[in-house]
Design a protein around this motif. Structure first.
Motif, PDB file in Angstrom:
ATOM      1  N   THR A  79       0.851  -1.181   0.000  1.00 39.06           N
ATOM      2  CA  THR A  79       0.000   0.000   0.000  1.00 39.06           C
ATOM      3  C   THR A  79       0.891   1.236   0.000  1.00 39.06           C
ATOM      4  N   ALA A  80       0.315   2.387  -0.224  1.00 38.38           N
ATOM      5  CA  ALA A  80       1.088   3.622  -0.241  1.00 38.38           C
ATOM      6  C   ALA A  80       1.757   3.863   1.112  1.00 38.38           C
ATOM      7  N   GLU A  81       1.034   3.579   2.202  1.00 37.40           N
ATOM      8  CA  GLU A  81       1.617   3.789   3.528  1.00 37.40           C
ATOM      9  C   GLU A  81       2.775   2.822   3.787  1.00 37.40           C
ATOM     10  N   GLU A  82       2.650   1.570   3.359  1.00 37.13           N
ATOM     11  CA  GLU A  82       3.735   0.601   3.528  1.00 37.13           C
ATOM     12  C   GLU A  82       4.972   1.027   2.744  1.00 37.13           C
ATOM     13  N   ALA A  83       4.772   1.524   1.541  1.00 38.76           N
ATOM     14  CA  ALA A  83       5.897   1.985   0.726  1.00 38.76           C
ATOM     15  C   ALA A  83       6.567   3.196   1.369  1.00 38.76           C
ATOM     16  N   TYR A  84       5.768   4.098   1.949  1.00 41.66           N
ATOM     17  CA  TYR A  84       6.300   5.286   2.615  1.00 41.66           C
ATOM     18  C   TYR A  84       7.122   4.893   3.836  1.00 41.66           C
ATOM     19  N   VAL A  85       6.604   3.964   4.632  1.00 39.36           N
ATOM     20  CA  VAL A  85       7.325   3.502   5.824  1.00 39.36           C
ATOM     21  C   VAL A  85       8.631   2.829   5.410  1.00 39.36           C
ATOM     22  N   ALA A  86       8.599   2.002   4.371  1.00 38.45           N
ATOM     23  CA  ALA A  86       9.815   1.333   3.901  1.00 38.45           C
ATOM     24  C   ALA A  86      10.856   2.366   3.451  1.00 38.45           C
ATOM     25  N   ALA A  87      10.410   3.419   2.774  1.00 40.08           N
ATOM     26  CA  ALA A  87      11.329   4.472   2.328  1.00 40.08           C
ATOM     27  C   ALA A  87      11.919   5.213   3.526  1.00 40.08           C
ATOM     28  N   LEU A  88      11.101   5.483   4.539  1.00 42.76           N
ATOM     29  CA  LEU A  88      11.605   6.144   5.741  1.00 42.76           C
ATOM     30  C   LEU A  88      12.645   5.291   6.451  1.00 42.76           C
ATOM     31  N   LEU A  89      12.406   3.986   6.506  1.00 45.47           N
ATOM     32  CA  LEU A  89      13.364   3.098   7.162  1.00 45.47           C
ATOM     33  C   LEU A  89      14.696   3.052   6.417  1.00 45.47           C
ATOM     34  N   ARG A  90      14.649   3.043   5.074  1.00 48.69           N
ATOM     35  CA  ARG A  90      15.901   3.090   4.295  1.00 48.69           C
ATOM     36  C   ARG A  90      16.624   4.416   4.515  1.00 48.69           C
ATOM     37  N   GLU A  91      15.846   5.504   4.561  1.00 48.46           N
ATOM     38  CA  GLU A  91      16.427   6.823   4.790  1.00 48.46           C
ATOM     39  C   GLU A  91      17.095   6.871   6.170  1.00 48.46           C
ATOM     40  N   ARG A  92      16.423   6.300   7.174  1.00 50.30           N
ATOM     41  CA  ARG A  92      16.953   6.285   8.536  1.00 50.30           C
ATOM     42  C   ARG A  92      18.273   5.512   8.595  1.00 50.30           C
ATOM     43  N   GLU A  93      18.343   4.381   7.901  1.00 55.43           N
ATOM     44  CA  GLU A  93      19.581   3.594   7.876  1.00 55.43           C
ATOM     45  C   GLU A  93      20.742   4.408   7.322  1.00 55.43           C
ATOM     46  N   GLY A  94      20.484   5.157   6.267  1.00 58.81           N
ATOM     47  CA  GLY A  94      21.532   5.984   5.669  1.00 58.81           C
ATOM     48  C   GLY A  94      22.009   7.069   6.617  1.00 58.81           C
ATOM     49  N   TYR A  95      21.075   7.735   7.278  1.00 59.01           N
ATOM     50  CA  TYR A  95      21.458   8.777   8.229  1.00 59.01           C
ATOM     51  C   TYR A  95      22.242   8.182   9.396  1.00 59.01           C
ATOM     52  N   ALA A  96      21.808   7.016   9.883  1.00 59.23           N
ATOM     53  CA  ALA A  96      22.498   6.371  11.003  1.00 59.23           C
ATOM     54  C   ALA A  96      23.911   5.963  10.598  1.00 59.23           C
ATOM     55  N   ALA A  97      24.073   5.495   9.375  1.00 60.50           N
ATOM     56  CA  ALA A  97      25.388   5.059   8.904  1.00 60.50           C
ATOM     57  C   ALA A  97      26.377   6.219   8.849  1.00 60.50           C
ATOM     58  N   TYR A  98      25.885   7.417   8.565  1.00 59.39           N
ATOM     59  CA  TYR A  98      26.761   8.583   8.470  1.00 59.39           C
ATOM     60  C   TYR A  98      26.754   9.447   9.726  1.00 59.39           C
ATOM     61  N   GLY A  99      26.116   8.933  10.795  1.00 63.82           N
ATOM     62  CA  GLY A  99      26.145   9.641  12.072  1.00 63.82           C
ATOM     63  C   GLY A  99      25.315  10.902  12.129  1.00 63.82           C
ATOM     64  N   ARG A 100      24.296  11.008  11.301  1.00 65.87           N
ATOM     65  CA  ARG A 100      23.432  12.192  11.291  1.00 65.87           C
ATOM     66  C   ARG A 100      22.282  12.009  12.275  1.00 65.87           C
ATOM     67  N   GLU A 101      22.596  12.102  13.577  1.00 66.27           N
ATOM     68  CA  GLU A 101      21.618  11.829  14.628  1.00 66.27           C
ATOM     69  C   GLU A 101      20.424  12.778  14.572  1.00 66.27           C
ATOM     70  N   ASP A 102      20.642  14.038  14.159  1.00 62.76           N
ATOM     71  CA  ASP A 102      19.524  14.971  14.058  1.00 62.76           C
ATOM     72  C   ASP A 102      18.507  14.491  13.022  1.00 62.76           C
ATOM     73  N   ARG A 103      18.984  13.958  11.907  1.00 62.91           N
ATOM     74  CA  ARG A 103      18.102  13.442  10.867  1.00 62.91           C
ATOM     75  C   ARG A 103      17.421  12.145  11.302  1.00 62.91           C
ATOM     76  N   VAL A 104      18.159  11.311  12.040  1.00 61.37           N
ATOM     77  CA  VAL A 104      17.588  10.061  12.545  1.00 61.37           C
ATOM     78  C   VAL A 104      16.407  10.379  13.450  1.00 61.37           C
ATOM     79  N   LYS A 105      16.564  11.375  14.320  1.00 61.05           N
ATOM     80  CA  LYS A 105      15.483  11.765  15.228  1.00 61.05           C
ATOM     81  C   LYS A 105      14.276  12.285  14.454  1.00 61.05           C
ATOM     82  N   ALA A 106      14.514  13.021  13.382  1.00 62.03           N
ATOM     83  CA  ALA A 106      13.411  13.540  12.576  1.00 62.03           C
ATOM     84  C   ALA A 106      12.641  12.401  11.904  1.00 62.03           C
ATOM     85  N   VAL A 107      13.367  11.419  11.386  1.00 70.14           N
ATOM     86  CA  VAL A 107      12.711  10.266  10.751  1.00 70.14           C
ATOM     87  C   VAL A 107      11.966   9.452  11.804  1.00 70.14           C
TER      88      VAL A 107
END
Length: 83
Positions: A22-50
């Motif tokens: 569903t659209a919501e499932e796809a959005y959540v999956a995209a947010l989780l991928r985005e969060r992984e990228g921010y966490a990998a580069y130490g962007r804690e402010d972005r991780v908190k926003a996600v």
């Protein structure tokens, strides 16, 4: 919950049922991928926003990791020195 749609293989003509998120499932999956990228580069402010957006959607950390697979790699074997 994922929806099921009929799909036809254009090469063979074979019909199959395909799960489509569903659209919501796809959005959540995209947010989780985005969060992984921010966490990998130490962007804690972005991780908190996600995390805040995931919380707004009602997704908990247990829900976020449900059904995900992680690759496990073995450490490389040392084959002797080349020097």
């Amino acid at each position: 919950m994922s929806e099921t749609e009929k799909a036809v293989n254009v090469r063979t003509g074979e019909s199959a049922d395909v799960e489509v998120p569903t659209a919501e499932e796809a959005y959540v999956a995209a947010l989780l991928r985005e969060r992984e990228g921010y966490a990998a580069y130490g962007r804690e402010d972005r991780v908190k926003a996600v995390d805040a957006e995931l919380k707004r959607l009602g997704v908990t950390r247990a829900d976020a990791h449900k059904g995900t697979e992680r690759a496990v790699t073995k450490p490389r074997e040392r084959r002797g020195t080349s020097r």
